[in-house]
Scaffold this motif. Structure first.
Motif, PDB file in Angstrom:
ATOM      1  N   CYS A  20       2.623   3.166  -0.866  1.00 60.77           N
ATOM      2  CA  CYS A  20       2.324   2.548  -2.197  1.00 60.77           C
ATOM      3  C   CYS A  20       3.366   3.354  -3.388  1.00 60.77           C
ATOM      4  N   GLU A  21       3.582   2.946  -4.391  1.00 59.37           N
ATOM      5  CA  GLU A  21       4.055   3.713  -5.486  1.00 59.37           C
ATOM      6  C   GLU A  21       3.300   4.659  -5.883  1.00 59.37           C
ATOM      7  N   CYS A  24       0.017   4.885  -8.151  1.00 55.38           N
ATOM      8  CA  CYS A  24      -0.348   3.653  -8.757  1.00 55.38           C
ATOM      9  C   CYS A  24      -1.909   3.513  -8.071  1.00 55.38           C
ATOM     10  N   CYS A  27      -4.385  -2.062  -7.695  1.00 53.26           N
ATOM     11  CA  CYS A  27      -5.160  -2.871  -6.846  1.00 53.26           C
ATOM     12  C   CYS A  27      -6.669  -2.247  -6.634  1.00 53.26           C
ATOM     13  N   CYS A  87       0.579  -7.515  -3.152  1.00 51.23           N
ATOM     14  CA  CYS A  87       0.749  -6.130  -4.185  1.00 51.23           C
ATOM     15  C   CYS A  87       1.342  -6.535  -5.387  1.00 51.23           C
TER      16      CYS A  87
HETATM   17  S1  SF4 Z   1      -0.913  -2.099  -6.591  1.00 49.98           S
HETATM   18 FE1  SF4 Z   1      -2.007  -1.241  -4.709  1.00 49.98          FE
HETATM   19  S2  SF4 Z   1      -0.959  -1.940  -2.907  1.00 49.98           S
HETATM   20 FE2  SF4 Z   1       0.455  -2.194  -4.683  1.00 49.98          FE
HETATM   21  S3  SF4 Z   1       1.382  -0.074  -5.082  1.00 49.98           S
HETATM   22 FE3  SF4 Z   1      -0.402  -0.172  -6.308  1.00 49.98          FE
HETATM   23  S4  SF4 Z   1      -1.834   0.659  -5.002  1.00 49.98           S
HETATM   24 FE4  SF4 Z   1       0.064   0.352  -3.642  1.00 49.98          FE
END
Ligand code: SF4
Ligand code: SF4
Length: 117
Positions: A20-21, A24, A27, A87
């Protein structure tokens, strides 16, 4: 280990992983899990649950991201691995999850009692 535990372990192994980033949490939000998965998560107080829900968040989300990453529920693991749950940051595994595993996960979610994490 009971039948559901074995199924969870088997499904976990089949879900492709990806990076993942850093930091982040786009989600993350209120998610549900089976009682077997809940048993592996640290207990949160009623107040922590209520605060997370009021913020449309998850009680296991911390400033650095998921604090229970190794034991996160199946639905969290599935996110980003299928075109049905893409994502928003465009991250994905090299190969997306295979259809049979995705269907098996949804069958498991439908057949087990799910509770709010
Ligand atoms: S949105 Fe969710 S799946 Fe996408 S990079 Fe962020 S944590 Fe990871
Ligand atoms: S368990 Fe972890 S990955 Fe899943 S919603 Fe909560 S913080 Fe996010």
């Amino acid at each position: 280990m009971d039948r559901n535990d074995r199924m969870i372990q088997a499904l976990r192994r089949k879900i492709p992983t990806f990076a993942c980033e850093p930091g982040c949490r786009d989600c993350c939000g209120p998610v549900t899990a089976s009682s077997e998965e809940m048993a592996r998560l640290p207990t949160r107080t009623e107040a922590e649950h209520a605060a997370a829900l009021a913020a449309w968040s998850c009680p296991h989300l911390g400033p650095e991201g998921c604090r229970v990453y190794a034991e996160r529920p199946l639905i969290c693991r599935l996110f980003g691995t299928t075109p049905h749950m893409p994502c928003p940051r465009g991250k994905r595994p090299e190969a997306m999850i295979d259809r049979r595993t995705e269907q098996a996960i949804h069958r498991f979610l439908g057949q087990t009692r799910q509770v709010l994490v």
